[in-house]
Scaffold this motif. Structure first.
Motif, mmCIF file in Angstrom:
data_model
loop_
_atom_site.group_PDB
_atom_site.id
_atom_site.type_symbol
_atom_site.label_atom_id
_atom_site.label_comp_id
_atom_site.label_asym_id
_atom_site.label_seq_id
_atom_site.Cartn_x
_atom_site.Cartn_y
_atom_site.Cartn_z
ATOM 1 N N PRO A 67 0.828 -1.213 0.000
ATOM 2 C CA PRO A 67 0.000 0.000 0.000
ATOM 3 C C PRO A 67 0.855 1.253 0.000
ATOM 4 N N LEU A 68 0.321 2.335 -0.535
ATOM 5 C CA LEU A 68 0.987 3.625 -0.440
ATOM 6 C C LEU A 68 0.880 4.152 0.991
ATOM 7 N N PRO A 69 1.748 5.082 1.378
ATOM 8 C CA PRO A 69 1.664 5.628 2.743
ATOM 9 C C PRO A 69 0.306 6.247 3.014
ATOM 10 N N ASP A 70 -0.074 6.235 4.281
ATOM 11 C CA ASP A 70 -1.335 6.827 4.715
ATOM 12 C C ASP A 70 -1.423 8.271 4.250
ATOM 13 N N LYS A 71 -2.578 8.655 3.672
ATOM 14 C CA LYS A 71 -2.683 9.982 3.056
ATOM 15 C C LYS A 71 -2.579 11.107 4.067
ATOM 16 N N TRP A 72 -2.886 10.833 5.328
ATOM 17 C CA TRP A 72 -2.839 11.894 6.335
ATOM 18 C C TRP A 72 -1.429 12.083 6.892
ATOM 19 N N HIS A 73 -0.696 10.995 7.033
ATOM 20 C CA HIS A 73 0.643 11.096 7.595
ATOM 21 C C HIS A 73 1.727 11.100 6.510
ATOM 22 N N GLY A 74 1.401 10.466 5.381
ATOM 23 C CA GLY A 74 2.319 10.513 4.244
ATOM 24 C C GLY A 74 3.665 9.877 4.526
ATOM 25 N N LEU A 75 4.614 10.217 3.652
ATOM 26 C CA LEU A 75 5.977 9.717 3.783
ATOM 27 C C LEU A 75 6.801 10.864 4.356
ATOM 28 N N ALA A 76 6.814 10.973 5.693
ATOM 29 C CA ALA A 76 7.399 12.133 6.355
ATOM 30 C C ALA A 76 8.857 11.922 6.737
ATOM 31 N N ASP A 77 9.251 10.700 7.081
ATOM 32 C CA ASP A 77 10.612 10.431 7.520
ATOM 33 C C ASP A 77 11.573 10.615 6.341
ATOM 34 N N LYS A 78 12.497 11.596 6.475
ATOM 35 C CA LYS A 78 13.374 11.907 5.335
ATOM 36 C C LYS A 78 14.256 10.730 4.960
ATOM 37 N N GLU A 79 14.745 10.000 5.950
ATOM 38 C CA GLU A 79 15.605 8.856 5.640
ATOM 39 C C GLU A 79 14.850 7.833 4.805
ATOM 40 N N VAL A 80 13.587 7.574 5.165
ATOM 41 C CA VAL A 80 12.765 6.638 4.402
ATOM 42 C C VAL A 80 12.488 7.202 3.011
ATOM 43 N N ARG A 81 12.244 8.506 2.925
ATOM 44 C CA ARG A 81 11.991 9.123 1.620
ATOM 45 C C ARG A 81 13.181 8.962 0.691
ATOM 46 N N PHE A 82 14.389 9.189 1.192
ATOM 47 C CA PHE A 82 15.569 9.051 0.335
ATOM 48 C C PHE A 82 15.786 7.590 -0.046
ATOM 49 N N ARG A 83 15.562 6.692 0.912
ATOM 50 C CA ARG A 83 15.809 5.272 0.652
ATOM 51 C C ARG A 83 14.776 4.705 -0.311
ATOM 52 N N GLN A 84 13.530 5.155 -0.170
ATOM 53 C CA GLN A 84 12.447 4.677 -1.027
ATOM 54 C C GLN A 84 11.991 5.830 -1.929
ATOM 55 N N ARG A 85 12.925 6.349 -2.718
ATOM 56 C CA ARG A 85 12.623 7.507 -3.546
ATOM 57 C C ARG A 85 11.462 7.225 -4.486
ATOM 58 N N TYR A 86 11.295 5.973 -4.904
ATOM 59 C CA TYR A 86 10.205 5.615 -5.805
ATOM 60 C C TYR A 86 8.853 5.917 -5.166
ATOM 61 N N VAL A 87 8.730 5.699 -3.861
ATOM 62 C CA VAL A 87 7.474 6.025 -3.176
ATOM 63 C C VAL A 87 7.368 7.537 -2.985
ATOM 64 N N ASP A 88 8.477 8.156 -2.636
ATOM 65 C CA ASP A 88 8.519 9.611 -2.460
ATOM 66 C C ASP A 88 8.002 10.310 -3.716
ATOM 67 N N LEU A 89 8.422 9.849 -4.882
ATOM 68 C CA LEU A 89 8.010 10.464 -6.141
ATOM 69 C C LEU A 89 6.524 10.248 -6.417
ATOM 70 N N ILE A 90 5.992 9.112 -5.967
ATOM 71 C CA ILE A 90 4.573 8.836 -6.186
ATOM 72 C C ILE A 90 3.700 9.776 -5.364
ATOM 73 N N VAL A 91 4.035 9.935 -4.082
ATOM 74 C CA VAL A 91 3.101 10.597 -3.161
ATOM 75 C C VAL A 91 3.401 12.077 -2.938
ATOM 76 N N ASN A 92 4.564 12.567 -3.368
ATOM 77 C CA ASN A 92 4.916 13.966 -3.140
ATOM 78 C C ASN A 92 5.150 14.668 -4.477
ATOM 79 N N PRO A 93 4.133 15.324 -5.019
ATOM 80 C CA PRO A 93 4.293 15.998 -6.316
ATOM 81 C C PRO A 93 5.409 17.037 -6.315
ATOM 82 N N GLN A 94 5.653 17.702 -5.167
ATOM 83 C CA GLN A 94 6.693 18.732 -5.132
ATOM 84 C C GLN A 94 8.075 18.125 -5.323
ATOM 85 N N VAL A 95 8.247 16.851 -4.964
ATOM 86 C CA VAL A 95 9.531 16.180 -5.178
ATOM 87 C C VAL A 95 9.740 15.932 -6.669
#
Length: 497
Positions: free
Chosen positions: A133-161
């Motif tokens: 599943p994608l990250p919860d829409k309310w909490h999102g992918l907030a942990d920066k370390e996880v965002r960098f490690r899972q950039r593929y998810v970061d790109l899906i859920v964060n349009p600004q990225v």
């Protein structure tokens, strides 16, 4: 629902698709439009059907009807499915879809009662079943370390990225276009080098099995690019990945991108003019203005950029002249000012430490720092007017170095003396001093034309133009520690062919 329960549910849905005879990972899908094109062409589409494909980002149902938002690389659009249109069996399959699945949709566009542009689903196809599943829409992918490690998810859920990396691509395309229009030739030089050089840095070392020789990942392409000037090319550039085995912080990474270029018959004054033109144009085309907001700073990239003397700025910060101070006195000044300096640091390294601590943080607006000490510039020409200095500049903005350039040293005998001075520093313990490159000296002995050289830090420039706080925010896959020890080392040997 726990993570394991979510995973099990998605596996069950996958098996249900297969029981129904549906291939959950088909080979292709024919699209007629990207979602952004549907929006742009709405008035001319009429009742003509469109085919789009993308990832389901939201999904909701109301009995015999369902809505979803489908996102592709250009944006997202709402789709509307109805049992009466699809039939009971196909609508049951629609209800198997989950957020994160990739689908293809065919149908005509209309506006809902709330005015939202929507595609009325006449046919659909599962294109890839998502098992996580994608990250919860309310909490999102907030942990920066996880965002960098899972950039593929970061790109899906964060349009600004995604926008950051689209801007990065535009910056690179602009630089290539502008340099090509000026007659520069884009080239490629070795990443694996038998001898590293072109900067003061520690390299990454490796070994070539077939040749049975040590090799180094390049710390800069400079010495190879200048060999090309010897060979007769008069303007060359490379957008190079460089590797330096050094510390990491918000503006430093062991792997980074540099634009390096060299022009025959130019000097550092010519390079200053080119640099400010390229950087100012990148700011305008990327952000739409010469005024760029970076955090709480307002940076003005309109021309011309300010100029500041290296030694003048440093002496003002220290509070006394430095030209005649020996190394012991310089170290004493550093201690007095609370600036940390390595015990075996020479005069040049001590000046650099003082400058980095006392001057650089205050260089907010785009500023050329010019005319550096010879000790820290072994590849630059002596200054025509000031003894002990060289014709060099660095461009700073927001307290970060963006570019570095010289009137290039092309006297082979003087270059040998500079290399030998670097060897003495290495023998004294300076692991970042440059090695002596006999082949480069041989090339200079054939005659290199007077030239200007420039290096621009792509990552830092993109940081400023995207309001990104860290270099890791503008690198798709930044270096990170392994998640587990098992990922750190792979001792397996490839099978014999």
């Amino acid at each position: 629902m726990t993570r394991a329960e979510h995973a099990n549910e998605r596996i069950e849905r996958l098996e249900e698709w297969r029981r129904r005879g549906v291939q959950p990972y088909p080979y292709a899908f024919e699209r007629t439009h990207a979602t952004s094109q549907v929006v742009e062409q709405e008035s001319s589409l009429g009742e003509n059907p469109v085919s789009i494909a993308g990832r389901i980002m939201t999904l909701r149902g109301h009995g015999k009807t369902g809505f979803a938002h489908v996102q592709d690389g250009s944006g997202r659009i709402q789709v509307y499915a109805r049992r009466d249109d699809l039939g009971a069996e196909r609508y049951a399959e629609w209800q198997l879809l989950q957020v994160g699945d990739l689908v293809g949709v065919r149908g005509e566009t209309f506006r809902t009662r709330t005015g939202e542009l929507t595609i009325h689903v006449r046919a659909f196809e599962l294109l890839s079943k998502a098992l996580r599943p994608l990250p919860d829409k309310w909490h999102g992918l907030a942990d920066k370390e996880v965002r960098f490690r899972q950039r593929y998810v970061d790109l899906i859920v964060n349009p600004q990225v995604r926008e950051v990396f689209l801007r990065r691509t535009r910056v690179l395309a602009l630089l290539r276009r502008e340099l090509a229009d000026r007659g520069f030739l884009e080239v490629e030089t070795p990443v694996l080098q038998p001898l590293y050089g072109g900067a003061s840095a520690r390299p990454f070392a490796t070994h070539h099995n077939a040749l049975d020789i040590p090799l180094y990942l390049r710390i800069a392409p400079e010495l190879y690019l200048k060999r090309l000037l010897v060979g007769g090319f008069e303007g060359v550039f490379e957008i190079a990945r460089n590797f330096r085995n050094e510390g990491m912080d918000r503006s430093h990474s062991p792997e980074f991108s540099m634009l390096e270029l060299y022009v025959a018959y130019w000097d550092y004054e010519d390079m200053m003019r080119l640099t400010e033109q390229l950087v100012a144009q990148a700011a305008r085309e990327t952000t739409g203005s010469s005024d760029v907001r970076y955090g709480k700073l307002e940076l003005d990239f309109s021309l011309p950029f300010a100029r500041l003397s290296y030694m003048g700025a440093l002496e003002e910060a220290v509070g006394q002249p430095l030209h005649d101070l020996g190394i012991a006195s310089l170290r004493q000044e550093a201690r007095r000012l609370g600036v940390a300096v390595e015990p075996d640091a020479g005069r040049g390294a001590t000046l650099e430490a003082l400058f980095a601590a006392l001057v650089e943080p205050h260089l907010v607006q785009p500023t050329f720092v010019i005319d550096h000490p010879k000790e820290i510039s072994p590849l630059a020409k002596d200054h025509r007017k000031h003894a002990g200095l060289v014709e060099r500049f660095e461009l700073f903005a927001a307290g970060m170095e963006l570019a570095n350039a010289f009137s290039e040293l092309n006297d082979p005998q003087e270059q040998r003396r500079r290399f030998e001075a670097q060897l003495e520093l290495r023998r004294g313990g300076d692991l970042e001093a440059q090695p002596l490159d006999e082949d480069y000296l041989r090339a200079l002995e054939y005659g290199m034309p007077p030239a200007g050289g420039l290096g621009v830090g792509i990552d830092r420039l993109v940081m400023l133009l995207t309001d990104s706080n860290s270099i890791r925010d503008v690198v798709l896959f930044p270096p990170l520690r392994p998640e587990s020890p098992a990922q750190a080392v792979d001792d397996t040997e490839p099978p014999e062919s």
